[in-house]
Design a protein around this motif. Structure first.
Motif, PDB file in Angstrom:
ATOM      1  N   LYS A 155       0.817  -1.222   0.000  1.00  0.00           N
ATOM      2  CA  LYS A 155       0.000   0.000   0.000  1.00  0.00           C
ATOM      3  C   LYS A 155       0.854   1.276   0.000  1.00  0.00           C
ATOM      4  O   LYS A 155       0.497   2.262  -0.650  1.00  0.00           O
ATOM      5  CB  LYS A 155      -0.902  -0.034   1.246  1.00  0.00           C
ATOM      6  N   TYR A 156       1.953   1.273   0.745  1.00  0.00           N
ATOM      7  CA  TYR A 156       2.779   2.493   0.879  1.00  0.00           C
ATOM      8  C   TYR A 156       4.158   2.220   0.286  1.00  0.00           C
ATOM      9  O   TYR A 156       4.921   1.407   0.823  1.00  0.00           O
ATOM     10  CB  TYR A 156       2.938   2.893   2.348  1.00  0.00           C
ATOM     11  N   GLU A 157       4.468   2.937  -0.763  1.00  0.00           N
ATOM     12  CA  GLU A 157       5.721   2.676  -1.478  1.00  0.00           C
ATOM     13  C   GLU A 157       6.965   2.902  -0.619  1.00  0.00           C
ATOM     14  O   GLU A 157       7.919   2.144  -0.673  1.00  0.00           O
ATOM     15  CB  GLU A 157       5.762   3.591  -2.694  1.00  0.00           C
ATOM     16  N   ASP A 158       6.924   3.963   0.190  1.00  0.00           N
ATOM     17  CA  ASP A 158       8.143   4.312   0.946  1.00  0.00           C
ATOM     18  C   ASP A 158       8.084   3.787   2.391  1.00  0.00           C
ATOM     19  O   ASP A 158       8.747   4.320   3.275  1.00  0.00           O
ATOM     20  CB  ASP A 158       8.332   5.842   0.982  1.00  0.00           C
ATOM     21  N   LEU A 159       7.317   2.742   2.639  1.00  0.00           N
ATOM     22  CA  LEU A 159       7.074   2.319   4.030  1.00  0.00           C
ATOM     23  C   LEU A 159       8.339   1.816   4.739  1.00  0.00           C
ATOM     24  O   LEU A 159       9.121   1.067   4.173  1.00  0.00           O
ATOM     25  CB  LEU A 159       6.036   1.191   4.045  1.00  0.00           C
ATOM     26  N   ALA A 160       8.511   2.254   5.994  1.00  0.00           N
ATOM     27  CA  ALA A 160       9.522   1.625   6.865  1.00  0.00           C
ATOM     28  C   ALA A 160       8.763   0.837   7.928  1.00  0.00           C
ATOM     29  O   ALA A 160       7.861   1.377   8.586  1.00  0.00           O
ATOM     30  CB  ALA A 160      10.402   2.677   7.521  1.00  0.00           C
TER      31      ALA A 160
ATOM     32  N   LEU B 183      14.769   8.301  10.372  1.00  0.00           N
ATOM     33  CA  LEU B 183      14.478   7.565   9.139  1.00  0.00           C
ATOM     34  C   LEU B 183      14.054   8.524   8.032  1.00  0.00           C
ATOM     35  O   LEU B 183      13.319   9.476   8.298  1.00  0.00           O
ATOM     36  CB  LEU B 183      13.345   6.547   9.380  1.00  0.00           C
ATOM     37  N   PRO B 184      14.478   8.256   6.781  1.00  0.00           N
ATOM     38  CA  PRO B 184      14.058   9.146   5.688  1.00  0.00           C
ATOM     39  C   PRO B 184      12.583   8.958   5.322  1.00  0.00           C
ATOM     40  O   PRO B 184      11.986   9.828   4.711  1.00  0.00           O
ATOM     41  CB  PRO B 184      14.968   8.730   4.523  1.00  0.00           C
ATOM     42  N   ASN B 185      11.972   7.847   5.715  1.00  0.00           N
ATOM     43  CA  ASN B 185      10.596   7.514   5.308  1.00  0.00           C
ATOM     44  C   ASN B 185       9.563   8.352   6.056  1.00  0.00           C
ATOM     45  O   ASN B 185       9.708   8.590   7.251  1.00  0.00           O
ATOM     46  CB  ASN B 185      10.295   6.044   5.599  1.00  0.00           C
ATOM     47  N   LYS B 186       8.514   8.758   5.320  1.00  0.00           N
ATOM     48  CA  LYS B 186       7.402   9.445   5.993  1.00  0.00           C
ATOM     49  C   LYS B 186       6.421   8.428   6.584  1.00  0.00           C
ATOM     50  O   LYS B 186       5.914   8.592   7.687  1.00  0.00           O
ATOM     51  CB  LYS B 186       6.674  10.365   4.992  1.00  0.00           C
ATOM     52  N   ASN B 187       6.155   7.363   5.830  1.00  0.00           N
ATOM     53  CA  ASN B 187       5.179   6.357   6.270  1.00  0.00           C
ATOM     54  C   ASN B 187       5.885   5.266   7.087  1.00  0.00           C
ATOM     55  O   ASN B 187       6.826   4.627   6.610  1.00  0.00           O
ATOM     56  CB  ASN B 187       4.484   5.732   5.055  1.00  0.00           C
ATOM     57  N   ILE B 188       5.380   5.094   8.305  1.00  0.00           N
ATOM     58  CA  ILE B 188       6.015   4.155   9.240  1.00  0.00           C
ATOM     59  C   ILE B 188       4.941   3.181   9.729  1.00  0.00           C
ATOM     60  O   ILE B 188       3.905   3.617  10.252  1.00  0.00           O
ATOM     61  CB  ILE B 188       6.550   4.910  10.500  1.00  0.00           C
ATOM     62  N   PHE B 189       5.191   1.883   9.575  1.00  0.00           N
ATOM     63  CA  PHE B 189       4.289   0.897  10.189  1.00  0.00           C
ATOM     64  C   PHE B 189       4.990   0.435  11.462  1.00  0.00           C
ATOM     65  O   PHE B 189       6.052  -0.182  11.411  1.00  0.00           O
ATOM     66  CB  PHE B 189       4.023  -0.264   9.224  1.00  0.00           C
TER      67      PHE B 189
ATOM     68  N   LYS C 294       5.622  12.687  10.812  1.00  0.00           N
ATOM     69  CA  LYS C 294       5.579  11.324  10.247  1.00  0.00           C
ATOM     70  C   LYS C 294       4.140  10.818  10.189  1.00  0.00           C
ATOM     71  O   LYS C 294       3.308  11.184  11.026  1.00  0.00           O
ATOM     72  CB  LYS C 294       6.388  10.369  11.132  1.00  0.00           C
ATOM     73  N   ASN C 295       3.888   9.916   9.250  1.00  0.00           N
ATOM     74  CA  ASN C 295       2.570   9.253   9.203  1.00  0.00           C
ATOM     75  C   ASN C 295       2.757   7.865   9.816  1.00  0.00           C
ATOM     76  O   ASN C 295       3.220   6.937   9.149  1.00  0.00           O
ATOM     77  CB  ASN C 295       2.089   9.165   7.748  1.00  0.00           C
TER      78      ASN C 295
END
Ligand code: 13P
Ligand code: SF4
Length: 299
Positions: free
Chosen positions: A98-103, A134-140, A158-159
């Motif tokens: 779902k999220y391309e840049d996910l960490a 982390l460079p990622n905006k989307n974090i799970f 961050k999201n």
């Protein structure tokens, strides 16, 4: 028993590591007592051949992953953290699609398998610092929704996507219990572990890892404190601060898995080398990457 343990430690080049939540008599026998970040680092840096790890499974596993050539023994292999299992590998895959840049950020309180599927590990003492870096905006954030929401509050840029896991011991503490303690001890600051519910954290003066809470008490000029965390922390707090008083929400939080560690279990582990943590080479190799990344980013 103390003498037999000391002799065996010397003969086998072994050390004993213990978390603050294990019983007092086990903390007393340990060479190193600390929070999960300190223990993971100490296990990695030690030159001992055998590590007797008094904690729960994810702690022994993390020590083994960071030092695959050391023998890691646990006094009771059934001591497990229920939250460590509370994330779903399929959900991680769905989130990645779902999220391309996910960490995928994995609290160290997790199984080795979940670590293998993650980008970086964190503990409660470094989660905010690491997620910020982390460079990622989307974090799970897995598995703990409460630590995840605490990090999200600190980092609005961050999201942070939350997972439905939690620590049954800390999540049990209610805002009502904390309010009652505050009424009884109005001058005492409330110090909480970030595994607590957001409503409890909203009533707290300070949130931090076990070592962070201990550091706060040591520095503080206050004489009384309300602690929203597991009761084992009291042993270190009382020995370091004999003139200060500590109160817990009622009922007093207790992690039954941490309490499975006993002096008898330590002796048996050292004598018979039983309770060994065994992980496949493949799991060790894959889970090492997020743990190493944690150590790099936490510095
Ligand atoms: P710490 O990282 O604060 O030691 O926490 C570990 C833990 O299991 C808390 O419940
Ligand atoms: Fe797991 Fe909670 Fe026990 Fe910590 S206190 S080991 S998070 S169950």
């Amino acid at each position: 028993m103390k003498e037999r343990i000391a002799k065996l430690k010397k003969a086998k080049n072994a050390i004993i590591l213990a978390h603050y939540y294990v019983p007092d008599e086990v903390q007393q026998l340990a060479d190193y007592v600390g929070d999960s970040f300190y223990l993971a680092k100490t296990a990695e840096q030690s030159t001992a051949d055998i590590l007797v790890f008094c904690g729960v499974s994810f702690m022994g596993e993390s020590a083994k992953i960071l030092s695959p050539h050391k023998k890691v023994l646990m006094p009771d292999t059934s001591a497990d953290c229920p939250m460590a299992h509370m994330a779903d590998p399929e959900m991680i895959e769905r989130m990645r699609r779902k999220y391309e840049d996910l960490a995928v950020v994995c609290y160290i309180n997790s199984t080795a398998d979940l670590k293998c599927r993650s980008d970086v590990c964190v503990t409660s003492s470094n989660a905010v610092k690491i997620v910020r870096a982390l460079p990622n905006k989307n974090i799970f954030f897995i598995p703990d929704r409460n630590l995840g929401s605490y990090v999200a509050e600190q980092l609005p840029e961050k999201n942070i996507l939350l997972n439905e896991g939690c620590c049954p011991v800390h999540a049990e503490i209610s805002a009502g219990q904390v309010r009652r303690e505050k009424e009884r001890h109005p001058d005492a600051p409330v110090l909480s572990h970030p595994e607590c519910d957001p409503q409890v954290l909203a009533l707290s003066d300070y949130a931090a890892s076990t070592a962070g809470i201990i550091g706060y008490v040591k520095r503080s000029e206050k004489r009384e404190f309300i602690l929203c965390t597991e009761q084992g922390i009291l042993f270190e707090l009382r020995s370091e601060n004999p003139d200060k008083r500590f109160f817990f929400p009622d009922p007093c939080p207790c992690c039954s898995d941490m309490k499975k560690n006993t002096p008898e279990g330590i002796l048996s582990a050292l004598e018979n080398e039983d309770g060994e943590v065994k992980l496949s080479e493949d799991i060790c190799r894959r889970a090492l990457r997020p743990l190493r990344r944690m150590l790099e980013l936490a510095d």
